[in-house]
Write a protein that holds these residues in place. Structure first.
Motif, PDB file in Angstrom:
ATOM      1  N   MET A   1      11.410  11.976  13.238  1.00 11.83           N
ATOM      2  CA  MET A   1      10.964  10.096  13.814  1.00 11.83           C
ATOM      3  C   MET A   1      11.939   9.792  13.743  1.00 11.83           C
ATOM      4  N   SER A   2      11.660   9.608  15.046  1.00 11.45           N
ATOM      5  CA  SER A   2      13.336   7.886  15.210  1.00 11.45           C
ATOM      6  C   SER A   2      13.120   6.956  14.253  1.00 11.45           C
ATOM      7  N   PRO A   3      14.008   5.814  14.073  1.00 13.03           N
ATOM      8  CA  PRO A   3      14.035   5.243  12.927  1.00 13.03           C
ATOM      9  C   PRO A   3      13.635   3.806  14.144  1.00 13.03           C
ATOM     10  N   TRP A   4      13.718   4.117  14.592  1.00 13.69           N
ATOM     11  CA  TRP A   4      13.288   2.727  15.437  1.00 13.69           C
ATOM     12  C   TRP A   4      11.092   2.567  15.472  1.00 13.69           C
ATOM     13  N   ALA A   5      10.855   4.296  15.515  1.00 11.17           N
ATOM     14  CA  ALA A   5      10.046   4.494  15.474  1.00 11.17           C
ATOM     15  C   ALA A   5       8.852   4.153  14.063  1.00 11.17           C
ATOM     16  N   LEU A   6       9.518   4.450  13.107  1.00  7.14           N
ATOM     17  CA  LEU A   6       9.392   4.096  12.410  1.00  7.14           C
ATOM     18  C   LEU A   6       9.325   2.938  11.278  1.00  7.14           C
ATOM     19  N   VAL A   7      10.423   1.392  12.507  1.00 11.53           N
ATOM     20  CA  VAL A   7       9.918   0.507  11.705  1.00 11.53           C
ATOM     21  C   VAL A   7       8.337  -0.022  12.752  1.00 11.53           C
ATOM     22  N   LEU A   8       8.250   0.591  13.450  1.00  5.30           N
ATOM     23  CA  LEU A   8       6.676  -0.303  14.543  1.00  5.30           C
ATOM     24  C   LEU A   8       5.665   0.165  13.895  1.00  5.30           C
ATOM     25  N   ILE A   9       6.074   1.437  13.079  1.00  6.45           N
ATOM     26  CA  ILE A   9       4.694   2.070  12.638  1.00  6.45           C
ATOM     27  C   ILE A   9       4.538   0.890  10.869  1.00  6.45           C
ATOM     28  N   ILE A  10       5.936   0.884   9.900  1.00  4.37           N
ATOM     29  CA  ILE A  10       5.626  -0.009   9.001  1.00  4.37           C
ATOM     30  C   ILE A  10       5.366  -1.749  10.035  1.00  4.37           C
ATOM     31  N   VAL A  11       5.708  -2.014  10.424  1.00  8.34           N
ATOM     32  CA  VAL A  11       5.727  -3.740  11.119  1.00  8.34           C
ATOM     33  C   VAL A  11       4.142  -4.069  11.309  1.00  8.34           C
ATOM     34  N   ALA A  12       3.674  -2.154  11.351  1.00  6.08           N
ATOM     35  CA  ALA A  12       2.173  -2.012  12.526  1.00  6.08           C
ATOM     36  C   ALA A  12       0.687  -2.436  11.160  1.00  6.08           C
ATOM     37  N   ALA A  13       1.708  -1.164  10.626  1.00  8.97           N
ATOM     38  CA  ALA A  13       0.447  -1.252   9.625  1.00  8.97           C
ATOM     39  C   ALA A  13       0.340  -2.568   8.160  1.00  8.97           C
ATOM     40  N   VAL A  14       1.373  -3.520   7.954  1.00  8.78           N
ATOM     41  CA  VAL A  14       1.454  -4.422   7.710  1.00  8.78           C
ATOM     42  C   VAL A  14       0.012  -5.572   8.896  1.00  8.78           C
ATOM     43  N   ALA A  15       0.120  -5.246   9.995  1.00  8.37           N
ATOM     44  CA  ALA A  15      -0.313  -6.254  10.550  1.00  8.37           C
ATOM     45  C   ALA A  15      -1.882  -5.654  10.297  1.00  8.37           C
ATOM     46  N   HIS A  16      -2.104  -4.366  10.265  1.00 10.23           N
ATOM     47  CA  HIS A  16      -3.917  -3.543  10.581  1.00 10.23           C
ATOM     48  C   HIS A  16      -3.852  -3.846   9.271  1.00 10.23           C
ATOM     49  N   ALA A  17      -3.238  -3.960   7.830  1.00 13.78           N
ATOM     50  CA  ALA A  17      -4.496  -4.331   6.814  1.00 13.78           C
ATOM     51  C   ALA A  17      -4.444  -5.333   6.581  1.00 13.78           C
ATOM     52  N   THR A  18      -4.211  -6.405   7.808  1.00 12.39           N
ATOM     53  CA  THR A  18      -4.179  -7.941   7.243  1.00 12.39           C
ATOM     54  C   THR A  18      -5.148  -8.230   8.584  1.00 12.39           C
ATOM     55  N   TRP A  19      -5.722  -7.732   9.218  1.00 15.94           N
ATOM     56  CA  TRP A  19      -6.697  -7.952   9.850  1.00 15.94           C
ATOM     57  C   TRP A  19      -7.927  -7.843   9.377  1.00 15.94           C
ATOM     58  N   ASN A  20      -7.460  -6.566   8.698  1.00 19.26           N
ATOM     59  CA  ASN A  20      -8.746  -5.765   8.340  1.00 19.26           C
ATOM     60  C   ASN A  20      -9.388  -6.154   6.786  1.00 19.26           C
ATOM     61  N   LEU A  21      -8.387  -7.120   6.274  1.00 15.26           N
ATOM     62  CA  LEU A  21      -8.467  -8.098   4.732  1.00 15.26           C
ATOM     63  C   LEU A  21      -9.399  -9.641   5.445  1.00 15.26           C
ATOM     64  N   LEU A  22      -9.059  -9.538   6.957  1.00 15.61           N
ATOM     65  CA  LEU A  22      -9.960 -11.374   8.115  1.00 15.61           C
ATOM     66  C   LEU A  22     -11.751 -10.537   7.989  1.00 15.61           C
ATOM     67  N   SER A  23     -11.389  -9.056   8.496  1.00 15.26           N
ATOM     68  CA  SER A  23     -13.054  -8.988   9.271  1.00 15.26           C
ATOM     69  C   SER A  23     -13.342  -8.833   7.323  1.00 15.26           C
ATOM     70  N   LYS A  24     -12.915  -7.754   6.350  1.00  9.12           N
ATOM     71  CA  LYS A  24     -13.752  -8.486   5.889  1.00  9.12           C
ATOM     72  C   LYS A  24     -14.690 -10.100   5.478  1.00  9.12           C
ATOM     73  N   ARG A  25     -13.808 -10.523   5.112  1.00  8.73           N
ATOM     74  CA  ARG A  25     -14.458 -11.796   4.338  1.00  8.73           C
ATOM     75  C   ARG A  25     -14.939 -12.170   5.538  1.00  8.73           C
ATOM     76  N   ALA A  26     -15.491 -11.958   6.941  1.00  4.64           N
ATOM     77  CA  ALA A  26     -15.968 -12.466   7.773  1.00  4.64           C
ATOM     78  C   ALA A  26     -17.224 -10.799   7.210  1.00  4.64           C
ATOM     79  N   ALA A  27     -17.348 -10.379   7.236  1.00  3.25           N
ATOM     80  CA  ALA A  27     -18.327  -9.384   6.429  1.00  3.25           C
ATOM     81  C   ALA A  27     -19.370  -9.956   7.047  1.00  3.25           C
ATOM     82  N   GLN A  28     -20.222 -10.546   6.470  1.00  4.53           N
ATOM     83  CA  GLN A  28     -21.885 -10.972   6.186  1.00  4.53           C
ATOM     84  C   GLN A  28     -22.074 -11.733   7.353  1.00  4.53           C
TER      85      GLN A  28
END
Length: 290
Positions: free
Chosen positions: A1-28
C-alpha cells in the motif's frame, strides 16, 4: 500500500469514528429527520468547495455520471438510516465494530471473486485478523460471551455491514472504472440524500425538524463536516490502492470507536474490547505491509 494512501485512511478513520459518536449521541432523535438535516447541512457547507472544483477543473457531471452516482446515493441512504436506527438500540462500541467488520470482509470477498483483485498472503491474514477482532468486540469468538447489550447491537450491525460492503465496492468502481471525481461523487451523494428524503420529511415529520435542529445543531454540523471529509479521503485512497486493501485497512476506526464508547459513553467492558482492538491493529499492520 502507498504510504500516502495509508495516511489518508488513518485520518479518515479518526473522522469517521468521531461522526459516529456524534450520531450515537443524537440517537434518541427521529433518525430520518436527523439523517436528512445532516445531508442538507453538508450540501450547504460544502457547496463553495464543489463550486470551486467545477470552476477550476471545468468538469460537469454527464448523465452516465449521474446514473452511477444515483446508485451510490441509494446504497448510502439505506446505510445512514439503518445505522441511525441501530444506534437507537445498541451501543456504539458494538454496532460500529460489527458493521465495520462485516462490511470490509464482504467487500474484499467481492473484490477478489468478481473484480479480479488478488491480495497477498499478508493481506489475507490481515483481513482475517480484522474480522476476528471486530467480532470479539461484539462479544463473540472468545470475547467471553455476548451480553444483552451486545446482542441488541449485533443484528443492526450485520445489516448495516451489508450496505457498507455494497457501497464500498460500488464506489470504488465509480471513481476508478467510471472515472468520476471523488469530490463530485461525495458532494452529489449528499445532495441526492437530501433531495430523496425531503418529500418524506416535509410530508410526515415537518414538526420535528426544528426541535431536532435546536437540540442537536452542533452534532449535526459536526457530522456534516466529518462525514464528507472521512469519505472523501477514502475515495481518494481508492484511486491509490485496491479495494481489497483499502476497505479493511480503514477499519482502524474501530479502535477509536471502542475507546470513545468506553470513555465518553460509559458503555463498559473496555478491557475485553481493547484486547480485541489489539487483534485489529495486527490486521491493519499486515494489510499495510501487503
Amino acid at each position: 500500500m502507498s504510504p500516502w494512501a495509508l495516511v489518508l485512511i488513518i485520518v479518515a478513520a479518526v473522522a469517521h469514528a468521531t461522526w459516529n459518536l456524534l450520531s450515537k449521541r443524537a440517537a434518541q432523535a427521529d433518525g430520518l429527520v436527523f439523517v436528512w438535516i445532516v445531508a442538507v447541512a453538508a450540501a450547504v457547507v460544502w457547496s463553495p468547495l464543489f463550486a470551486g472544483f467545477l470552476l477550476v477543473t471545468g468538469d460537469r457531471p454527464t448523465w452516465g455520471d449521474l446514473a452511477v452516482i444515483g446508485g451510490s446515493t441509494a446504497l448510502h441512504l439505506c446505510y445512514f438510516l439503518l445505522l441511525q436506527r441501530g444506534y437507537g438500540t445498541g451501543d456504539l462500541s458494538v454496532v460500529y465494530p460489527v458493521a465495520r467488520g462485516t462490511g470490509p470482509m464482504l467487500a474484499s470477498l467481492v473484490a477478489v471473486l468478481f473484480l479480479g483483485e488478488r491480495p497477498s498472503a499478508a493481506g489475507v491474514a490481515g483481513i482475517v485478523l480484522v474480522g476476528v477482532g471486530v467480532f470479539m468486540l461484539s462479544g463473540g469468538l472468545g470475547g467471553g460471551g455476548a451480553a444483552r447489550g451486545d446482542l441488541r447491537g449485533l443484528v443492526p450491525g450485520l445489516v448495516v455491514g451489508v450496505f457498507i460492503a455494497g457501497y464500498t465496492v460500488w464506489d470504488s468502481r465509480v471513481v476508478s472504472a467510471f472515472a468520476v471525481a471523488p469530490l463530485m461523487l461525495n458532494y452529489l451523494g449528499e445532495v441526492g440524500r437530501a433531495l430523496a428524503l425531503t418529500p418524506v420529511v416535509l410530508a410526515t415529520r415537518r414538526r420535528l425538524v426544528l426541535p431536532v435542529w435546536r437540540e442537536h445543531r452542533w452534532r449535526i454540523v459536526g457530522a456534516a463536516v466529518l462525514i464528507f471529509v472521512s469519505y472523501l479521503l477514502v475515495l481518494i485512497a481508492f484511486t491509490m490502492a485496491p479495494v481489497s486493501v483499502v476497505a479493511p485497512a480503514r477499519e482502524v476506526s474501530v479502535l477509536i470507536a471502542v475507546v470513545l464508547g468506553g470513555r465518553l459513553l460509559a458503555e463498559g467492558d473496555l478491557p475485553r474490547r481493547l484486547l480485541a482492538a489489539g487483534v485489529i491493529l495486527g490486521g491493519v499492520v499486515a494489510i499495510a505491509l501487503s
